[in-house]
Write a protein that holds these residues in place. Sequence first.
Motif, mmCIF file in Angstrom:
data_model
loop_
_atom_site.group_PDB
_atom_site.id
_atom_site.type_symbol
_atom_site.label_atom_id
_atom_site.label_comp_id
_atom_site.label_asym_id
_atom_site.label_seq_id
_atom_site.Cartn_x
_atom_site.Cartn_y
_atom_site.Cartn_z
ATOM 1 N N MET A 1 0.835 -1.194 0.000
ATOM 2 C CA MET A 1 0.000 0.000 0.000
ATOM 3 C C MET A 1 0.873 1.250 0.000
ATOM 4 S SD MET A 1 -2.938 -1.352 -0.186
ATOM 5 C CE MET A 1 -4.052 0.000 0.142
ATOM 6 N N ALA A 2 0.205 2.408 -0.080
ATOM 7 C CA ALA A 2 0.950 3.657 -0.066
ATOM 8 C C ALA A 2 1.740 3.755 1.234
ATOM 9 C CB ALA A 2 -0.011 4.833 -0.194
ATOM 10 N N GLU A 3 2.800 4.554 1.215
ATOM 11 C CA GLU A 3 3.635 4.719 2.390
ATOM 12 C C GLU A 3 2.772 5.151 3.571
ATOM 13 O OE1 GLU A 3 7.510 7.323 3.795
ATOM 14 O OE2 GLU A 3 6.984 7.161 1.675
ATOM 15 N N ILE A 4 2.889 4.423 4.677
ATOM 16 C CA ILE A 4 2.000 4.635 5.830
ATOM 17 C C ILE A 4 2.104 6.049 6.358
ATOM 18 C CG2 ILE A 4 1.549 3.913 8.198
ATOM 19 C CD1 ILE A 4 2.383 1.089 7.405
ATOM 20 N N SER A 5 3.304 6.598 6.427
ATOM 21 C CA SER A 5 3.476 7.943 6.969
ATOM 22 C C SER A 5 2.754 8.990 6.136
ATOM 23 C CB SER A 5 4.969 8.285 7.062
ATOM 24 O OG SER A 5 5.581 8.236 5.779
ATOM 25 N N ALA A 6 2.782 8.829 4.795
ATOM 26 C CA ALA A 6 2.106 9.783 3.913
ATOM 27 C C ALA A 6 0.592 9.705 4.087
ATOM 28 C CB ALA A 6 2.495 9.521 2.465
ATOM 29 N N VAL A 7 0.066 8.486 4.204
ATOM 30 C CA VAL A 7 -1.369 8.308 4.401
ATOM 31 C C VAL A 7 -1.792 8.905 5.740
ATOM 32 C CG1 VAL A 7 -3.223 6.615 4.696
ATOM 33 C CG2 VAL A 7 -1.455 6.252 2.945
ATOM 34 N N LYS A 8 -0.995 8.671 6.760
ATOM 35 C CA LYS A 8 -1.308 9.214 8.088
ATOM 36 C C LYS A 8 -1.315 10.730 8.075
ATOM 37 C CE LYS A 8 0.154 9.080 12.932
ATOM 38 N NZ LYS A 8 1.150 8.545 13.902
ATOM 39 N N GLU A 9 -0.313 11.314 7.417
ATOM 40 C CA GLU A 9 -0.242 12.776 7.347
ATOM 41 C C GLU A 9 -1.404 13.343 6.536
ATOM 42 O OE1 GLU A 9 2.869 16.335 6.032
ATOM 43 O OE2 GLU A 9 3.461 14.223 5.834
ATOM 44 N N ALA A 10 -1.764 12.646 5.463
ATOM 45 C CA ALA A 10 -2.897 13.086 4.654
ATOM 46 C C ALA A 10 -4.185 13.079 5.468
ATOM 47 C CB ALA A 10 -3.036 12.189 3.424
ATOM 48 N N TRP A 11 -4.369 12.036 6.280
ATOM 49 C CA TRP A 11 -5.559 11.959 7.139
ATOM 50 C C TRP A 11 -5.566 13.092 8.166
ATOM 51 C CZ3 TRP A 11 -10.259 10.287 7.381
ATOM 52 C CH2 TRP A 11 -10.932 10.247 8.612
ATOM 53 N N GLU A 12 -4.403 13.421 8.693
ATOM 54 C CA GLU A 12 -4.325 14.512 9.665
ATOM 55 C C GLU A 12 -4.700 15.851 9.021
ATOM 56 O OE1 GLU A 12 -0.358 14.209 11.128
ATOM 57 O OE2 GLU A 12 -0.817 12.537 12.495
ATOM 58 N N ILE A 13 -4.264 16.073 7.788
ATOM 59 C CA ILE A 13 -4.626 17.301 7.082
ATOM 60 C C ILE A 13 -6.130 17.356 6.834
ATOM 61 C CG2 ILE A 13 -4.476 18.435 4.829
ATOM 62 C CD1 ILE A 13 -1.527 17.764 4.798
ATOM 63 N N ARG A 14 -6.739 16.215 6.605
ATOM 64 C CA ARG A 14 -8.170 16.154 6.349
ATOM 65 C C ARG A 14 -8.991 16.686 7.536
ATOM 66 N NH1 ARG A 14 -13.151 15.655 5.955
ATOM 67 N NH2 ARG A 14 -14.224 14.171 4.604
ATOM 68 N N GLN A 15 -8.402 16.690 8.729
ATOM 69 C CA GLN A 15 -9.119 17.154 9.922
ATOM 70 C C GLN A 15 -9.388 18.660 9.888
ATOM 71 O OE1 GLN A 15 -10.133 14.423 11.532
ATOM 72 N NE2 GLN A 15 -8.796 13.482 9.981
ATOM 73 N N ARG A 16 -8.788 19.359 8.942
ATOM 74 C CA ARG A 16 -9.072 20.792 8.792
ATOM 75 C C ARG A 16 -10.485 21.031 8.265
ATOM 76 N NH1 ARG A 16 -3.536 23.238 6.003
ATOM 77 N NH2 ARG A 16 -2.033 22.087 7.289
ATOM 78 N N PHE A 17 -11.042 20.018 7.622
ATOM 79 C CA PHE A 17 -12.378 20.139 7.042
ATOM 80 C C PHE A 17 -13.436 19.639 8.031
ATOM 81 C CE2 PHE A 17 -9.430 19.724 3.506
ATOM 82 C CZ PHE A 17 -9.884 20.680 2.605
ATOM 83 N N LYS A 18 -14.697 19.856 7.689
ATOM 84 C CA LYS A 18 -15.785 19.314 8.488
ATOM 85 C C LYS A 18 -15.673 17.788 8.540
ATOM 86 C CE LYS A 18 -19.063 22.887 6.957
ATOM 87 N NZ LYS A 18 -20.339 23.104 6.213
ATOM 88 N N PRO A 19 -16.136 17.155 9.612
ATOM 89 C CA PRO A 19 -16.071 15.688 9.711
ATOM 90 C C PRO A 19 -17.178 15.026 8.893
ATOM 91 C CG PRO A 19 -17.081 16.567 11.676
ATOM 92 C CD PRO A 19 -16.654 17.765 10.860
ATOM 93 N N GLU A 20 -17.231 15.369 7.607
ATOM 94 C CA GLU A 20 -18.240 14.837 6.695
ATOM 95 C C GLU A 20 -17.555 14.318 5.439
ATOM 96 O OE1 GLU A 20 -21.716 18.183 7.727
ATOM 97 O OE2 GLU A 20 -20.596 18.260 5.824
ATOM 98 N N ILE A 21 -18.147 13.318 4.834
ATOM 99 C CA ILE A 21 -17.718 12.883 3.513
ATOM 100 C C ILE A 21 -18.963 12.827 2.639
ATOM 101 C CG2 ILE A 21 -17.848 10.394 4.098
ATOM 102 C CD1 ILE A 21 -15.398 10.053 2.181
#
Length: 314
Positions: A1-21
Amino acid sequence: MAEISAVKEAWEIRQRFKPEIWFSAPGAKHYENRYYANHHHSFVNISVTGEACACRCDHCNGKLLQSMVGTPTPLEMRRVVDQLLDKDCRGILVSGGANSQGEVPLLAFMDSIAYASQKGLKVLVHSGIISRETALGLKAAGVDQVLLDVIGDQDTIHQVYHLNQRPEDYLRAMLFCREADLNIAPHVVIGLHYGQIRGEMKALEMIREAWPETIVLVILTPSCGTAMEGLQPPNLADVGEVIAKARLTNPNIPITLGCARPSGQYKRQVEILAVDCGVNGMAYPDEETVIYARSKGLQTMFTEECCSLIARNV
């Protein structure tokens, strides 16, 4: 899978948005599960060239146009718009086959596009490479958004799209749209070069220069009867790297996983990966993806508009 650290950091950046998908299910394709069922005519795809296309790209060969409502004349487009309004249609995606320059011939249809907008339809246009004149015309016609595929590798443009254009031509097209004050949603096709990752990162760099409202990521899905039929989809790790890169380099811009992606287990795996990488929206999600998104603490919202329109909600 994609590099775990990059995925984790991407998820952390996503927290800037509303908790909706936002899960998008336009009526161009039937969608139904225990969470949502769409309506057939809610959002309809229209082709201004019918099934004609000069490019005959290796992954499509004009096949995608066969699923659209053909309106080869401005008068026919108006007639179709009236019919769709009678069926409670909410919006249309105006597209078509490209000419030898990679542009969908839209200029003759500006009055009809304006007519659809004036009648209250949400109007999106998938334009191909776009000229300044066309961009200004679309702005005057009142379109809600312009969708453009952006390719960052010249060999891919030549070999897959059969065009004598350069990556810079796609950047110029986006900038013409921005000059005209158009809402744009550039698309990147992951694995477009016969399943390889070639120009995707360059495409993302060009997109950053245009400051779009939304970025849409799709995955190579060759049509039957094309030069790419039977081709293996891009490696999931490579796909994850591109999605994570998009999120990391565009921390404030909504990102969606669009309609095109291979089916089956691959589809489910890439959707889970996209959620982990922090996308804000997704078209036609698998039921398992809805469950997974909820397990991540996201509130799942459904819409029958194109996924590129979610920016106003996030």
